[in-house]
Design an enzyme around this catalytic site. Structure first.
Site, PDB file in Angstrom:
ATOM      1  N   ARG A   1      -6.112 -16.407  25.796  1.00 25.48           N
ATOM      2  CA  ARG A   1      -7.148 -16.735  26.855  1.00 25.48           C
ATOM      3  C   ARG A   1      -6.906 -18.044  27.469  1.00 25.48           C
ATOM      4  NH1 ARG A   1      -7.842 -12.789  25.079  1.00 25.48           N
ATOM      5  NH2 ARG A   1      -9.971 -11.782  24.324  1.00 25.48           N
TER       6      ARG A   1
ATOM      7  N   SER B   1     -17.665 -13.344  25.801  1.00 23.81           N
ATOM      8  CA  SER B   1     -17.606 -14.224  24.756  1.00 23.81           C
ATOM      9  C   SER B   1     -17.782 -15.786  25.079  1.00 23.81           C
ATOM     10  CB  SER B   1     -16.188 -14.124  23.865  1.00 23.81           C
ATOM     11  OG  SER B   1     -16.113 -12.776  23.717  1.00 23.81           O
TER      12      SER B   1
ATOM     13  N   GLU C   1     -15.035 -20.503  26.319  1.00 25.04           N
ATOM     14  CA  GLU C   1     -14.107 -19.930  27.007  1.00 25.04           C
ATOM     15  C   GLU C   1     -14.540 -19.902  28.679  1.00 25.04           C
ATOM     16  OE1 GLU C   1     -13.010 -15.964  25.602  1.00 25.04           O
ATOM     17  OE2 GLU C   1     -13.355 -15.136  27.515  1.00 25.04           O
TER      18      GLU C   1
HETATM   19  C1  LIG Z   1     -19.946  -8.755  29.947  1.00 26.96           C
HETATM   20  C2  LIG Z   1     -18.604  -9.496  29.848  1.00 26.96           C
HETATM   21  C3  LIG Z   1     -17.664  -9.192  28.995  1.00 26.96           C
HETATM   22  C4  LIG Z   1     -16.402  -9.910  29.173  1.00 26.96           C
HETATM   23  N1  LIG Z   1     -15.289  -9.557  28.197  1.00 26.96           N
HETATM   24  C5  LIG Z   1     -14.057 -10.244  28.430  1.00 26.96           C
HETATM   25  C6  LIG Z   1     -12.881  -9.528  27.687  1.00 26.96           C
HETATM   26  O1  LIG Z   1     -12.958  -8.754  26.891  1.00 26.96           O
HETATM   27  N2  LIG Z   1     -11.731 -10.207  27.728  1.00 26.96           N
HETATM   28  C7  LIG Z   1     -11.426 -11.295  28.771  1.00 26.96           C
HETATM   29  O2  LIG Z   1     -10.521 -11.777  28.886  1.00 26.96           O
HETATM   30  N3  LIG Z   1     -12.450 -11.931  29.571  1.00 26.96           N
HETATM   31  C8  LIG Z   1     -13.840 -11.138  29.144  1.00 26.96           C
HETATM   32  N4  LIG Z   1     -14.921 -11.502  30.054  1.00 26.96           N
HETATM   33  C9  LIG Z   1     -14.625 -12.822  30.923  1.00 26.96           C
HETATM   34  C10 LIG Z   1     -14.353 -12.565  32.320  1.00 26.96           C
HETATM   35  O3  LIG Z   1     -14.964 -11.408  32.808  1.00 26.96           O
HETATM   36  C11 LIG Z   1     -12.950 -12.687  32.773  1.00 26.96           C
HETATM   37  O4  LIG Z   1     -12.493 -13.859  32.198  1.00 26.96           O
HETATM   38  C12 LIG Z   1     -12.601 -12.334  34.150  1.00 26.96           C
HETATM   39  O5  LIG Z   1     -11.323 -12.332  34.359  1.00 26.96           O
HETATM   40  C13 LIG Z   1     -13.232 -13.369  35.098  1.00 26.96           C
HETATM   41  O6  LIG Z   1     -13.031 -12.802  36.489  1.00 26.96           O
HETATM   42  P1  LIG Z   1     -14.120 -13.368  37.594  1.00 26.96           P
HETATM   43  O7  LIG Z   1     -13.244 -12.849  38.903  1.00 26.96           O
HETATM   44  O8  LIG Z   1     -15.388 -12.948  37.485  1.00 26.96           O
HETATM   45  O9  LIG Z   1     -13.722 -14.967  37.595  1.00 26.96           O
HETATM   46  P2  LIG Z   1     -14.875 -16.067  37.830  1.00 26.96           P
HETATM   47  O10 LIG Z   1     -15.911 -16.152  36.685  1.00 26.96           O
HETATM   48  O11 LIG Z   1     -15.241 -16.125  39.131  1.00 26.96           O
HETATM   49  O12 LIG Z   1     -13.782 -17.342  37.730  1.00 26.96           O
HETATM   50  C14 LIG Z   1     -13.196 -17.663  36.264  1.00 26.96           C
HETATM   51  C15 LIG Z   1     -12.055 -18.715  36.685  1.00 26.96           C
HETATM   52  O13 LIG Z   1     -10.947 -18.431  37.505  1.00 26.96           O
HETATM   53  C16 LIG Z   1     -10.858 -19.063  38.653  1.00 26.96           C
HETATM   54  N5  LIG Z   1     -10.637 -18.100  39.844  1.00 26.96           N
HETATM   55  C17 LIG Z   1     -11.305 -16.942  40.022  1.00 26.96           C
HETATM   56  N6  LIG Z   1     -10.596 -16.222  41.063  1.00 26.96           N
HETATM   57  C18 LIG Z   1      -9.589 -16.944  41.246  1.00 26.96           C
HETATM   58  C19 LIG Z   1      -8.542 -16.844  42.212  1.00 26.96           C
HETATM   59  N7  LIG Z   1      -8.408 -15.918  43.121  1.00 26.96           N
HETATM   60  N8  LIG Z   1      -7.532 -17.936  42.234  1.00 26.96           N
HETATM   61  C20 LIG Z   1      -7.518 -19.055  41.733  1.00 26.96           C
HETATM   62  N9  LIG Z   1      -8.690 -19.118  40.594  1.00 26.96           N
HETATM   63  C21 LIG Z   1      -9.482 -18.269  40.445  1.00 26.96           C
HETATM   64  C22 LIG Z   1     -12.048 -19.735  38.774  1.00 26.96           C
HETATM   65  O14 LIG Z   1     -12.054 -20.757  39.482  1.00 26.96           O
HETATM   66  C23 LIG Z   1     -12.718 -20.188  37.355  1.00 26.96           C
HETATM   67  O15 LIG Z   1     -11.977 -21.030  36.937  1.00 26.96           O
HETATM   68  C24 LIG Z   1     -16.307 -10.937  30.044  1.00 26.96           C
HETATM   69  C25 LIG Z   1     -17.181 -11.250  30.801  1.00 26.96           C
HETATM   70  C26 LIG Z   1     -18.351 -10.831  30.680  1.00 26.96           C
HETATM   71  C27 LIG Z   1     -19.538 -10.992  31.426  1.00 26.96           C
END
Ligand SMILES: Cc1cc2nc3c(=O)[nH]c(=O)nc-3n(C[C@H](O)[C@H](O)[C@H](O)COP(=O)(O)OP(=O)(O)OC[C@H]3O[C@@H](n4cnc5c(N)ncnc54)[C@H](O)[C@@H]3O)c2cc1C
Length: 339
Positions: free
Chosen positions: A164, A238, A334
Site C-alpha cells: 500500500r 479500509s 490508508e
Molecule cells: C469501497 C472501497 C473499497 C476499496 N478497496 C480497495 C482495495 O481493495 N485495495 C486498495 O488498494 N484500495 C482500495 N480502496 C481505496 C481506493 O479505491 C484506491 O486507493 C484507489 O486507487 C483510489 O483511487 P482514486 O482515483 O479514488 O484516488 P483519490 O482518492 O482521488 O486519490 C488518492 C491519492 O492519489 C492521489 N492521486 C489521484 N490521482 C492522481 C494522479 N493522476 N496523479 C497523482 N496523484 C494522484 C491523490 O492526490 C491522493 O493522494 C477502496 C476504496 C473504497 C471506497
C-alpha cells in the site's frame, strides 16, 4: 481545461463529506496538460490532485486548487501472442479498465476488480486485493513533474512499490501528476487463487476451472457482500493499513492473545490484521456521532449520513489510541487526510 471557482468537493469524495476548494481545474483532453503546465503553478502545500476521491478524507478545506485529471483513453501498445502491454490514461475508471482487459482476453488484474477510483491513482498506494498488487503487472508509468513541468517515464523499479505504498505516496507525495500507466497482461490465464475466499466463492458458483472473467465475477460478488457501497454509504474502504511488525513483537503479543492472526511479510517480519485488533478493542459497529465503524467490516469507517470529515477523523484517532493502549501497535491510516 474546465475551471470552476469556489467548488464543493462533496460529490468528489467517497465519504461524501463537505469540503471546499478555491477552484477546480479539470483536464479533459491531452492538450489540457500543456495548458495546465503553462498556466498553473502547482503549490503542493495548498493544491491537491484528486482522482475518484475514494482514498481521501477531507477533514478540512483545500486552500488552493483541486486538479482533476479526467483524460481518458486506452490502447494495446505491444502484442506478442502471450504477453500484451496495455496503456491507459489516468482518467480511465479502474474497474471499467479491468473489464475491458478481460473483454480483450487479457488477464492479470482480475483479482483487482471493483476497486473504486481511477487508473492514475492505482500506482499511488500500489492498489492490492485478493493476493494481487498493481506492482505485479505495472511495467511503467508516465507523470508530469509539477516542479519542473516536464514529463517523466518511470519504470517499475523507479516507483519503489511496497505494501500500500510507493514513492508517490511517501517521499514524492504531491510532486507528480500521473498521466498514464502501462500494464503487462497475459493471454494465457494463470489463476491466482491463493486467497481462500475466491476458491470458496467459485465453488458456490459451481465453477471448478475458472476463466479470468469468472475470477473477476467471484471477486465482485465477495466485495459486494463484504464492503459497503460508497454510492449509498460513504466510506473509503479500509481505513487503516495492516501493521507490519517484527516476528519478535508478534510472538510477544501471541503470548497474551493466542488467537492473534499473523501473516508472513518478508524476512523476520509479519503482518497483523488491523481489523482483528480494532474488533478486539470493541469498535466494530460502534458510532461517534454520525461517524461509525461498519458492522460488516471493522476496518471500514462509514459516514452514517451527515458526518463531517472532522468527526470521521476523531473516530479514527480514538480507534488508533485504543489499539495503541491495548496492543502497543500504531495503526497507520490508508487514505490521504486533508486537514
Ligand atoms: C469501497 C472501497 C473499497 C476499496 N478497496 C480497495 C482495495 O481493495 N485495495 C486498495 O488498494 N484500495 C482500495 N480502496 C481505496 C481506493 O479505491 C484506491 O486507493 C484507489 O486507487 C483510489 O483511487 P482514486 O482515483 O479514488 O484516488 P483519490 O482518492 O482521488 O486519490 C488518492 C491519492 O492519489 C492521489 N492521486 C489521484 N490521482 C492522481 C494522479 N493522476 N496523479 C497523482 N496523484 C494522484 C491523490 O492526490 C491522493 O493522494 C477502496 C476504496 C473504497 C471506497
Amino acid at each position: 481545461m474546465k475551471r470552476t471557482p469556489r467548488a464543493s468537493l462533496k460529490h468528489l469524495n467517497s465519504f461524501s463529506v463537505e469540503a471546499r476548494a478555491s477552484q477546480l481545474l479539470e483536464l479533459e483532453i491531452e492538450h489540457d496538460l500543456q495548458t495546465f503546465t503553462t498556466d498553473h503553478h502547482f503549490d503542493p502545500a495548498h493544491d491537491l490532485i484528486l482522482g475518484g476521491g475514494s482514498n481521501i478524507l477531507f477533514a478540512g478545506d483545500v486552500k488552493g486548487t483541486v486538479v482533476l485529471n479526467r483524460i481518458t483513453g486506452k490502447r494495446i501498445v505491444e502484442d506478442s501472442n502471450d504477453e500484451v502491454l496495455l496503456e491507459a490514461n489516468a482518467g480511465e475508471n479502474w474497474h471499467q479498465l479491468v473489464l475491458w482487459a478481460l473483454d480483450q482476453g487479457l488477464s492479470g488484474i482480475e483479482n483487482l476488480s471493483l476497486i473504486p477510483g481511477l487508473a492514475g491513482a492505482a500506482p499511488i498506494q500500489n492498489i492490492g486485493a485478493y493476493g494481487v498488487e498493481l506492482s505485479d503487472v505495472l511495467e511503467s508509468m508516465q507523470a508530469l513533474d509539477l516542479e519542473s513541468g516536464e514529463l517523466h517515464e518511470f519504470k517499475h523499479r523507479d516507483c519503489h512499490f511496497a505494501y500500500r505504498d510507493s514513492r508517490f505516496k511517501s517521499a514524492d507525495a504531491g510532486r507528480y501528476l500521473i498521466t498514464r500507466i502501462r500494464l503487462r497482461l497475459q493471454r494465457n490465464f494463470v489463476p491466482k487463487l491463493g486467497y481462500k475466499g475466491i476458491n470458496e466463492e467459485l465453488k458456490i458458483m459451481g465453477i471448478d476451472i475458472p476463466t479470468a472473467k469468472q475470477v473477476s465475477d467471484a471477486v465482485v460478488r465477495i466485495r459486494r457482500r463484504k464492503l459497503p457501497d460508497p454510492q449509498f454509504t460513504g466510506n473509503a474502504g479500509s481505513f487503516f493499513k495492516n501493521p507490519v511488525v517484527s516476528r519478535a513483537t508478534a510472538d510477544l503479543l501471541a503470548k497474551d492473545f493466542a488467537s492473534l492472526p499473523v501473516y508472513p511479510a518478508g524476512k523476520n517480519e509479519v503482518k497483523l490484521s488491523a481489523a482483528w485488533l480494532i474488533e478486539k478493542c470493541g469498535w466494530k459497529g460502534r458510532s461517534m456521532g454520525e461517524a461509525a465503524v461498519s458492522d460488516q467490516h471493522a476496518l471500514v469507517l462509514i459516514n452514517k449520513g451527515n458526518a463531517t470529515g472532522s468527526e470521521l477523523l476523531a473516530l479514527a484517532d480514538a480507534i488508533r489510541e485504543s489499539v495503541q493502549n491495548q496492543f502497543g501497535i500504531e495503526l497507520q491510516p490508508e487514505p490521504l487526510i486533508v486537514r
